[in-house]
Each structure stands twice: as structure tokens, then as C-alpha cells.
Design a protein around this motif. Structure first.
Motif, PDB file in Angstrom:
ATOM      1  N   LEU A  46       0.827  -1.204   0.000  1.00 46.17           N
ATOM      2  CA  LEU A  46       0.000   0.000   0.000  1.00 46.17           C
ATOM      3  C   LEU A  46       0.867   1.263   0.000  1.00 46.17           C
ATOM      4  N   GLY A  47       1.966   1.231   0.777  1.00 46.05           N
ATOM      5  CA  GLY A  47       2.875   2.368   0.780  1.00 46.05           C
ATOM      6  C   GLY A  47       3.561   2.569  -0.556  1.00 46.05           C
ATOM      7  N   VAL A  48       3.926   1.466  -1.218  1.00 50.51           N
ATOM      8  CA  VAL A  48       4.564   1.558  -2.542  1.00 50.51           C
ATOM      9  C   VAL A  48       3.586   2.135  -3.555  1.00 50.51           C
ATOM     10  N   ALA A  49       2.308   1.739  -3.461  1.00 55.53           N
ATOM     11  CA  ALA A  49       1.314   2.238  -4.409  1.00 55.53           C
ATOM     12  C   ALA A  49       1.118   3.748  -4.282  1.00 55.53           C
ATOM     13  N   GLY A  50       1.226   4.280  -3.073  1.00 57.91           N
ATOM     14  CA  GLY A  50       1.048   5.706  -2.891  1.00 57.91           C
ATOM     15  C   GLY A  50       2.308   6.526  -3.060  1.00 57.91           C
ATOM     16  N   LEU A  51       3.456   5.871  -3.304  1.00 60.81           N
ATOM     17  CA  LEU A  51       4.726   6.593  -3.406  1.00 60.81           C
ATOM     18  C   LEU A  51       4.765   7.583  -4.573  1.00 60.81           C
ATOM     19  N   PRO A  52       4.262   7.247  -5.784  1.00 60.47           N
ATOM     20  CA  PRO A  52       4.307   8.232  -6.875  1.00 60.47           C
ATOM     21  C   PRO A  52       3.542   9.511  -6.555  1.00 60.47           C
ATOM     22  N   VAL A  54       3.301  10.919  -3.739  1.00 60.80           N
ATOM     23  CA  VAL A  54       4.090  11.719  -2.805  1.00 60.80           C
ATOM     24  C   VAL A  54       5.297  12.341  -3.497  1.00 60.80           C
ATOM     25  N   LEU A  55       5.976  11.561  -4.332  1.00 61.26           N
ATOM     26  CA  LEU A  55       7.212  12.042  -4.969  1.00 61.26           C
ATOM     27  C   LEU A  55       6.940  12.997  -6.124  1.00 61.26           C
ATOM     28  N   ALA A  56       5.815  12.819  -6.834  1.00 58.82           N
ATOM     29  CA  ALA A  56       5.510  13.675  -7.990  1.00 58.82           C
ATOM     30  C   ALA A  56       4.095  14.227  -7.869  1.00 58.82           C
ATOM     31  N   PRO A  57       3.843  15.098  -6.888  1.00 58.95           N
ATOM     32  CA  PRO A  57       2.469  15.593  -6.699  1.00 58.95           C
ATOM     33  C   PRO A  57       1.992  16.486  -7.833  1.00 58.95           C
ATOM     34  N   GLN A  58       2.916  17.089  -8.599  1.00 62.31           N
ATOM     35  CA  GLN A  58       2.526  17.979  -9.681  1.00 62.31           C
ATOM     36  C   GLN A  58       2.189  17.230 -10.969  1.00 62.31           C
ATOM     37  N   LEU A  62       0.519  10.585 -13.037  1.00 59.67           N
ATOM     38  CA  LEU A  62       1.089   9.704 -12.016  1.00 59.67           C
ATOM     39  C   LEU A  62       0.278   9.767 -10.724  1.00 59.67           C
ATOM     40  N   GLY A  63      -0.146  10.977 -10.340  1.00 58.58           N
ATOM     41  CA  GLY A  63      -0.944  11.104  -9.129  1.00 58.58           C
ATOM     42  C   GLY A  63      -2.264  10.368  -9.248  1.00 58.58           C
ATOM     43  N   LEU A  64      -2.916  10.477 -10.419  1.00 62.38           N
ATOM     44  CA  LEU A  64      -4.196   9.794 -10.631  1.00 62.38           C
ATOM     45  C   LEU A  64      -4.032   8.280 -10.567  1.00 62.38           C
ATOM     46  N   LEU A  65      -3.036   7.758 -11.265  1.00 63.46           N
ATOM     47  CA  LEU A  65      -2.804   6.310 -11.266  1.00 63.46           C
ATOM     48  C   LEU A  65      -2.415   5.811  -9.878  1.00 63.46           C
ATOM     49  N   SER A  66      -1.639   6.607  -9.159  1.00 64.98           N
ATOM     50  CA  SER A  66      -1.216   6.203  -7.818  1.00 64.98           C
ATOM     51  C   SER A  66      -2.406   6.080  -6.879  1.00 64.98           C
ATOM     52  N   ARG A  67      -3.338   7.030  -6.955  1.00 62.18           N
ATOM     53  CA  ARG A  67      -4.506   6.958  -6.070  1.00 62.18           C
ATOM     54  C   ARG A  67      -5.407   5.767  -6.394  1.00 62.18           C
ATOM     55  N   PHE A  68      -5.590   5.473  -7.677  1.00 64.61           N
ATOM     56  CA  PHE A  68      -6.399   4.301  -8.033  1.00 64.61           C
ATOM     57  C   PHE A  68      -5.692   3.008  -7.628  1.00 64.61           C
ATOM     58  N   THR A 108      -9.452  12.160   0.600  1.00 61.39           N
ATOM     59  CA  THR A 108      -9.200  13.516   1.089  1.00 61.39           C
ATOM     60  C   THR A 108      -8.369  14.321   0.098  1.00 61.39           C
ATOM     61  N   VAL A 109      -7.393  13.682  -0.534  1.00 60.82           N
ATOM     62  CA  VAL A 109      -6.569  14.383  -1.524  1.00 60.82           C
ATOM     63  C   VAL A 109      -7.425  14.910  -2.671  1.00 60.82           C
ATOM     64  N   THR A 110      -8.352  14.086  -3.158  1.00 60.53           N
ATOM     65  CA  THR A 110      -9.220  14.545  -4.251  1.00 60.53           C
ATOM     66  C   THR A 110     -10.150  15.663  -3.792  1.00 60.53           C
ATOM     67  N   ALA A 111     -10.616  15.598  -2.532  1.00 63.44           N
ATOM     68  CA  ALA A 111     -11.500  16.652  -2.034  1.00 63.44           C
ATOM     69  C   ALA A 111     -10.763  17.978  -1.922  1.00 63.44           C
ATOM     70  N   LEU A 112      -9.513  17.941  -1.436  1.00 60.13           N
ATOM     71  CA  LEU A 112      -8.737  19.170  -1.314  1.00 60.13           C
ATOM     72  C   LEU A 112      -8.439  19.799  -2.664  1.00 60.13           C
ATOM     73  N   ARG A 113      -8.327  18.991  -3.689  1.00 56.01           N
ATOM     74  CA  ARG A 113      -8.038  19.504  -5.033  1.00 56.01           C
ATOM     75  C   ARG A 113      -9.306  19.733  -5.850  1.00 56.01           C
ATOM     76  N   ARG A 114     -10.473  19.599  -5.208  1.00 56.14           N
ATOM     77  CA  ARG A 114     -11.764  19.850  -5.844  1.00 56.14           C
ATOM     78  C   ARG A 114     -12.012  18.923  -7.030  1.00 56.14           C
ATOM     79  N   ARG A 115     -11.540  17.709  -6.948  1.00 56.81           N
ATOM     80  CA  ARG A 115     -11.787  16.693  -7.978  1.00 56.81           C
ATOM     81  C   ARG A 115     -12.794  15.681  -7.424  1.00 56.81           C
ATOM     82  N   PHE A 116     -14.041  16.132  -7.310  1.00 53.10           N
ATOM     83  CA  PHE A 116     -15.051  15.308  -6.646  1.00 53.10           C
ATOM     84  C   PHE A 116     -15.483  14.132  -7.509  1.00 53.10           C
TER      85      PHE A 116
END
Length: 570
Positions: A46-52, A54-58, A62-68, A108-116
Motif C-alpha cells: 500500500l505504501g509503494v502504491a502511494g509513493l508516486p 508523494v514524490l511527484a504531486p505535480q 502519475l498522481g491519478l494512477l497512484s490513487r487508483f 481527502t486528496v481529491t477533495a482538497l483539489r476539488r476533484r469530486f
């Protein structure tokens, strides 16, 4: 887009910390639920899946694939942990609760970025993964999908996550609707303050310091009128005046009460110059005295008074008074601008301090408290053969308690300010007692404050210097005792903080960030910072403003007695 890109690096450390804390909590709960360390591989995955993320939030993809990937791994892990918990009946499937709290991170990450929409899609994928994994997992000779306990636990966490996402969306829509058509206060404040800074740079001397303007005015008056002593006074609230600046060979304890029977009160009420044959000091001067009191009027508002005195009779005839008023007229406008700027700066600082305090209290502090409760629950259910794990959790609980204590002290420091009725000494004493109690320090207080008050900005700076000195003693000195001395007799003040710790050696203010900040604050109010070792151990930090009337008396007595030799000298 540029604005959001610039803000993301600021939120990245907080997002990484939230993931790390929740991963640690989920790992501990999983170990307690199953008793099998092999199940921790799901947490590592689970930590490995969320690593992208964290490392590339911009990076949007990568952020979308990491969250899924996180929600897919989360669904598989919840199913496997529930199967390995070995519970039956109504509690079957309860082990999934050890893993499913992590669902709050991607949602929570999607809510903060208004991606409901993305948040809703994540919840759908999580639900599908939980059902599919349960359909292929056998438990007690049957399929996990048929266990009502497992389905109830999964539904509970999915509903909670969905409600959180919906609430965040509704709140942001309400805020956006209320903000339409209304002026942005901070944008307007920024524009006005920028204009004020530009104007201030064009002023003579490029200063908006009330004390500096007052000193310059007194120096100008000494050229056109005989002045053995003089002062500029300003209102501080409560029917009292404060001394902004004074000149003269001797320190004068000026009359600062507006309801007294004095020429100062008459000049303030009438907005007309007043002359007197009596000194405007509380301690009357012997001999002939001439006093001239000129109100500083800007428009229809009295912003201050100028008091000058000469030890000769009839020192201020009408021609001299005319020359004095010719200088005080323009100075009143300059002083009013300086006082208004000082008030705006104080209000802005206090408001920002309150905002930061609320954000810390409602954010990090609350999260850490909840983590502490979770660890307490885990400790209550630990098995007897898991002593090493229990000890680790106890240490973690102690660390969380320490962080919460630090946060509460930070909140107290941010919210602390000098009360109009309490005074500077009371504010310093309250802070020293609170910090001493939390740090196990024995606090010794010596407070001596007169009824007269220093300017509000000066009191605020002295309070911050005292707070920094007390905090340094608690954090770095390793002390057992703390001595705090506060002596205020405007315009004189001395704040002294001593400890019996290991000291700071030969370290100078430039070598320590906290000491450098204190030195800058002292310089801002025309004071001086003194740092010296304390005997037999420890450090003394003192800030001194002006000169003490008691020291002046001692020096006078010593000068009078100089040359007299005592009969016996033991």
C-alpha cells in the motif's frame, strides 16, 4: 494554474506525513487483528502504491494512477486481513476495519483539489475491489462475500468516505457562492499596504516610527525654545498617556493622567496651548519653572502632547510659542500617520496570530489526538505474548503526547498578548507559569510594574522577547529553576529571564536564530539585549529599555559621597 502549482510544494510534506502516520496505524491494527507479521506485506504494498503521488504531486497522470492503485491494493488487503482474523458469526469480517481507515487518504486528496468526480470514482473502484476479492476468498468453507459482518464493515467505511466527500463539496460550493460579488479583504489590504510602503519610503527619514518622529520633534524644539526637559506624550486608552520620547539631563516622571488637575489635561481637552508656572512632573521641581504644553492636533483629533519646561520664569512668551506651534502643526500629521500605521501593524499581527492558532488547533493537533486514541485502543487489545510490540506502541504514545504538548504551548504563545487592564507583567507571569508547569521548571517571579503604561507596540515586543527567552530555557537549557524579573516604570523597563541550566557558552546572538530574533525586537524598540552567564550555572537574558530612575538616584548619591573616606573599612 501557476498559483496552484506554487502552493503544492507547501502541502507535500503534510500529505507525506499523513500517509506515514496512517500507514503506521494501519500496520499496528493489522498486526493485532491477525497476529501474523506476513500480513504486513499488504501494508508495505500500500505504501509503494502511494509513493508516486508523494514524490511527484505535480504530475497529473502519475498522481491519478497512484490513487487508483492505492484503493485497489486497499480492497485486496482488507479482504485478506479480514480472512486472516479468524472471527465468525456477527463479528466475521471485522478485521477489514484494521485497513479501511486508510481510504481517507486518497479521498481527502481529491477533495482538497476539488476533484469530486475522481473521488466518487475512487469509492466505486474500492467497492468493486472489495466485492470481487470477497467473491474469490474462502473463509470457513464458504465465500467471504456471504459474510454479513464483512459486508457491513465495508459498507460502513465506504459510506463514511462518501459522506466526507459530499460534505467537502457542499462546503466549497457554499463558500464560493458567498464570495461572489464581495471584495476580497486581504487583496484590498495588500493594495493599501503596498501604497503605504511606497509613501513611507518617500517621507523624510523614511520612517513611520512614533518614537523616532517624537525624538526628532523635540530636537527641533530645543533650537527655537529653551528646553531643560521635554517629552512627547500620546494616548494609550483608559484616560492615560504614554511617553513616546523625552529629552533633558534628568529623567522626569511626567503626569500621564488626563483626569488630573493639570495643564496637560487642560491642553488635551481644549486643544489649545497652555502655559504654567508649575512643573508637569509628579515629583515637583524646586525653584522657578516655566512649562509650555502644546497639543498635537491632526484635523479634529488630538493625537498627542508636547511638554517642554525651563528652569527660568517667563521662558515662553507669545513669539516663542508661535515658533513652537509652527513646528508642532506639521509634526502632528506625521505622528498621526505613524500611530495609525503602528495600530494597523499590531492588528494585522494579532489577527494573523489568531488565524495560525486556529489552523494548528483544528488541523495537526486534532489529527495527532485521534492517532493517540487509536494507539490507546490498540494497547487495550494487545495479546500477552506481544510485549515487544506493546513497548513500541507505548513509546509511540509518549512521542505523540510530547508533540501535542509542544503544539499546545505554541498555541498559547501565539494567542498570548498584553491585556489592556492586566499589564505587561501579568502577561509575562502567566506565560512563565504555564511553560514552567509543562516543562517541570520551578518558576520564581519578581514583578514590579507602575500604573503607567508603555506604548502598546513596545509592550508587545517585550512580551515576545520574554516568551522566546523562557521557551529557550525550557527547550535547550536543561534547567530546574527559572527566575523571571519584570520591572516597568515608563519609559523605563527591564525584563530578565535566568535559568540554572548548562548555559550557552560564548555563543553570540548572531549564532542562534532565537537570540537573533530577540536582538532584532530589542533594536526595534530602541532597547538593548544582554546575554550573560549566570553563576554558578545557567544563562541570563535581559532586555533593557531606557534608564532606571532608581539607578539615577543611586548614581547621584554615589557622586555626592565621592571623596569621603570611611573611618573603618573592613
Amino acid at each position: 494554474m501557476p498559483a496552484s502549482t506554487a502552493s503544492q510544494p507547501q502541502t507535500q510534506p503534510l500529505a507525506a506525513a499523513a500517509r506515514a502516520v496512517l500507514l503506521a496505524l494501519v500496520a499496528a491494527l493489522t498486526l493485532f487483528a491477525t497476529g501474523e507479521p506476513a500480513c504486513l506485506w499488504w501494508i508495505a504494498l500500500l505504501g509503494v502504491a502511494g509513493l508516486p503521488a508523494v514524490l511527484a504531486p505535480q504530475h497529473r497522470l502519475l498522481g491519478l494512477l497512484s490513487r487508483f492503485a492505492e484503493v485497489v491494493v486497499l480492497g485486496l488487503a482488507a479482504s485478506q486481513v479480514a480472512a486472516d482474523t479468524h472471527l465468525s458469526g456477527v463479528t466475521s469480517g471485522l478485521g477489514a476495519s484494521a485497513v479501511l481507515p486508510y481510504l481517507a487518504v486518497p479521498v481527502t486528496v481529491t477533495a482538497l483539489r476539488r476533484r469530486f468526480r475522481e473521488g466518487a470514482a475512487l469509492l466505486a473502484v474500492a467497492a468493486a475491489t472489495l466485492l470481487i476479492s470477497a467473491a474469490f476468498t474462502e473463509v470457513d468453507g464458504g465465500r467471504q462475500l456471504g459474510q454479513l459482518g464483512y459486508l457491513a464493515v465495508c459498507a460502513q467505511w465506504l459510506i463514511l468516505a462518501g459522506l466526507g466527500l459530499y460534505t467537502a463539496g457542499t462546503f466549497q460550493r457554499v463558500v464560493r457562492v458567498r464570495g461572489e460579488g464581495k471584495p476580497q479583504p486581504y487583496a484590498e489590504a495588500t493594495r493599501l499596504l503596498t501604497q503605504l510602503r511606497t509613501v513611507a519610503r518617500q517621507l523624510p527619514g523614511a520612517t513611520l516610527d512614533p518614537g523616532g518622529i517624537s525624538e526628532h520633534l523635540l530636537e527641533e524644539l530645543r533650537v527655537v525654545a529653551k528646553t531643560d526637559r521635554g517629552a512627547v506624550l500620546s494616548a494609550s486608552g483608559g484616560g492615560r498617556l504614554v511617553v513616546l520620547a523625552q529629552v533633558g539631563a534628568d529623567r522626569v516622571d511626567w503626569e500621564t493622567t488626563l483626569d488630573a488637575d493639570s495643564a496637560i489635561a487642560d491642553a488635551w481637552a481644549s486643544q489649545q496651548p497652555q502655559t504654567s508656572t508649575r512643573s508637569q512632573a509628579r515629583s515637583q521641581h524646586s525653584g522657578e519653572v516655566s512649562a509650555l504644553i502644546v497639543p498635537l492636533v491632526a484635523g479634529v483629533r488630538t493625537v498627542g502632547l508636547v511638554v517642554i519646561e525651563a528652569d527660568t520664569p517667563h521662558a515662553y512668551p507669545p513669539p516663542v510659542m508661535s515658533r513652537v506651534t509652527a513646528l508642532t502643526g506639521p509634526a502632528a500629521l506625521r505622528l498621526e500617520a505613524a500611530l495609525l500605521f503602528d495600530e494597523v501593524r499590531s492588528l494585522a499581527t494579532n489577527e494573523e496570530r489568531q488565524r495560525l492558532a486556529r489552523e494548528i488547533h483544528d488541523g495537526v493537533a486534532q489529527e495527532l489526538v485521534m492517532v493517540g486514541y487509536g494507539i490507546d485502543n490498540a494497547l487495550a487489545t494487545v495479546h500477552d505474548d506481544a510485549e515487544e510490540t506493546a513497548e513500541s506502541l507505548r513509546m509511540l504514545r509518549q512521542e505523540v503526547t510530547r508533540v501535542i504538548t509542544e503544539l499546545r504551548l505554541s498555541l498559547f504563545e501565539l494567542r498570548s498578548e498584553v491585556d489592556r487592564h492586566g499589564g505587561l507583567a501579568a502577561a509575562i507571569a502567566e506565560y512563565a507559569r504555564t511553560v514552567g508547569a509543562s516543562g517541570g521548571l520551578r518558576v520564581h517571579l519578581s514583578l514590579d510594574e507602575s500604573t503607567a503604561r508603555l506604548p502598546a507596540a513596545t509592550e508587545a515586543e517585550l512580551l515576545r522577547i520574554a516568551q522566546e527567552a523562557v521557551t529557550n530555557a525550557r527547550k535547550h537549557a536543561g534547567a530546574s529553576n527559572l527566575w523571571v524579573t519584570c520591572e516597568v516604570d515608563p519609559p523605563y523597563a527591564q525584563i530578565e529571564v535566568s535559568d540554572d541550566g548548562h548555559g550557552i557558552g560564548d555563543q553570540h546572538p548572531e549564532g542562534h536564530y532565537g537570540l537573533a530574533i530577540m536582538a532584532e525586537r530589542a533594536e526595534r524598540i530602541r532597547g538593548r539585549l544582554e546575554i550573560r552567564p549566570r553563576q554558578p550555572s545557567g544563562t541570563t537574558v535581559a532586555v533593557v529599555l531606557g534608564s532606571s530612575p532608581r539607578r539615577d538616584k543611586v548614581r547621584g548619591s554615589a557622586a555626592a559621597a565621592e571623596g569621603e573616606k570611611p573611618e573603618d573599612d573592613h
